[in-house]
Each structure stands twice: as structure tokens, then as C-alpha cells.
Scaffold this motif. Sequence first.
Motif: not given
Length: 399
Positions: A37-59
Motif C-alpha cells: 500500500l505504501r509503494k502504491a503511494g498511500h499515506d502511511p497514516d491513512v494505511v495505519a488507520a485503515a488497517l486498524t479499522q479493518s481489524r476492528l470490523r472483523v472483531r
Amino acid sequence: MERADLVSLLTPDGMALLDELAEQGSAGDIVATVTRLRKAGHDPDVVAAALTQSRLRVRGRGKFGEFADRMLFTQAGLEQATRIRAAAMHAGRYLANDLTKVADLGCGIGGDAMAMAAMQISVTAVDADEVTAAIATHNLAPFESAHVLHGSAEDADLSDVSAVFFDPARRTSGHTETTRLSNPDDYSPALDTVFDVARRYPTGIKLGPGFDRDLIPADMEAQWVSVDGSVVELMLWSGALARDGITRAALVLSDDGSPEMTASEDSPDEPVRELGAFLYEPDGAVIRARLIGDLARAVGAGPISDGIAYLTGDSESATPFATCFRIIEQLPLDEKVLRRWVKGNDIGTLEIKKRGVDIDPAAFRKRLNPRGSRSATLILTRVGGRHAALVTERLTDQA
């Protein structure tokens, strides 16, 4: 989640990332995903926030099912959020009493407000935390009958509502790594505020199941709720939301239905009995509501010992309010004796339950060293005031 994380997530890039992660699923190497995702140009903070939300959605699926896949969460908000089935039961009580304008004060991420809005109840959801209120706004966006305000419960305008719902914050402030508050005086909003409103408006109050019973107002209905065998909440109901003649209730929610025991007061206990052929383990909601005596009379059983919430009887009686076990053998609660019994009976799968004894079941099971091919359930408890180990066969879960 901090405010900056939420701001970065609530952008076209952030929401697109969430959708992409949902399509990808939970499988895969997290490091590789971040790198890609970072290589694709996404902001690291956005990547971190999206991954956290993805994990919380699973829970979150454990509480909200498929609805979780479009919701946003904080860790603390998810931990306190009402399961969707229990929230639907709450909302149904308001609707049944024609209370269709409700203020949800301390709405959290909006779980209860979602259930109300889905039933066409007009709900004003209020939360004092800015990030939580913003997340509730996102979660309630599909519902025209709901709107969210950032503000305190104490300052909420109740002039245009017919009823109120409270879920006071029972954890320390923050969105992650919070701890449960043990003192009700520290809840937010404070219980004094909650109970004052409940005297003036029909009100539902969601509390932890271990809430001090001495603090329950005498004129409110107290309803303990279990979901799939675990007690998840205590609901207090006031005014028109409280049922006539009922101050104690145990509601048992499962795939098989929603049976309920009710009473006008704590039920008197049955006398202790000698050990019979069967043992009943009451659902935790029945225990919390102190309706064990009514359950004992319904199944023809009595306590196995003073102060122990196991019942025994000579016949099996189907009930949704208890798990029934057939008693096969009574042994001394002696580790050496039980280790020999486990080995001699070729036990490999060993369930251990306990009441009234100071034993860690997981550690005790390890010391008994079950390695065989058969299974058994050991119940460690007191029988007639003396420690004992009961070898049992599980007959039913809560039916």
C-alpha cells in the motif's frame, strides 16, 4: 483512534482503502500489505488507520454481524457496544410502548441508536467525545430518523423527546487500552444524573451485569440479559418502560429464542438436597437476577449446598434457563485421586467447571494430564458443605 486518524480515514483515499482491505479479507501477511500500500503511494497514516479499522470490523462482526462491514469503530467503543440482537430487544420495548422520540445519551459508536432508527424511532444520539460522536454519525448515516450531536448528556435538550436511553461510559477515557471502572461514581454521565432523568422520563439504562444490586432503585425493573450463555448486561427500566409487577427478570438470548423468567422480587431459595441423578447449572442471568429458587421449583430440584448455584434433582427436566448434566460418579476433590481416575478412564478431552472452590480450571486440567481418547466433564464444587468432584455427562446446553 485519535482525531487525526479519523480525519485521515474519512477521505476518499481512506474509505477506498477500507473497501480494498475488505475485498482482500483478513488473510495475508500484514507486513506485505503495508509495504504494497505504501509503494502504491498511500499515506502511511491513512494505511495505519485503515488497517486498524479493518481489524476492528472483523472483531465487530461478533456483535453486529454483516452490519460491521460498513461501520467505523474505536477499540473502547466496540468493547462497550451493545450486541445487535440485544439492541433490537431494547428498541422493541420503546416501540411497544409507543415511545418513538428517544434521546440516546452517551451513544458511543451508535449501536443502540442504529437498532432504534431501524425501527423508525426518531433518535437523537449524543456523545461527549468528539471522535466517538463523529464515528456514530458515520454509523447512523443510512438512517433518516437518527441524528448525532456532540455534547454532554447533562446539557442535552429533552424538551422534544418522549423517552431516554443511557449507556454510561464504564471505562477510563480514551479510545484504546482503556480499563473498566469499578466505582459507579466515576461513570459518565454520573449515575445521579442518569437516575434523575429516569425519574422524569421513561428510561432504559444499560449497565454491566455485575453492577451493585444495592444501588438499583426500588421502583425500577432490573433485567439481566445473557447472549449464548454469557451474561452481557443489566438493563434498568423506568416509567412506562418498566413492566407492571416485575422488578427482576432474566432474559436468555440464543439461536433458539428469547425466553425470560420474571418475578416481583428475588425468589426464595429451596432447601439443600442430597445429591440426585442430575445436576443443573443455571444460566448466569438467572443467578444474577436471584431467581434460582423459581428455577429449582420449575425443574424439581434443589441446591447441592448452601451458597452454591448448582441444583440437583432425580429427573431430567428440559429448560432454557439451565444446562443439565447426568451425574455419573462422585469423587473426592483430591488431585492424586483425580489424576488416577483420568488415566484409568482414558480421558483426553476434559471439561472442568467449578463453583465454591479456589481452583484454576485451566491449570488443574494441565496437572491432571488428560491424554486418552474419551471425554468427560468434571464439576468441582461443594456437596452438602464438603468439597467434591462430580464426574458428569453434559446433556444439554441452554435449550
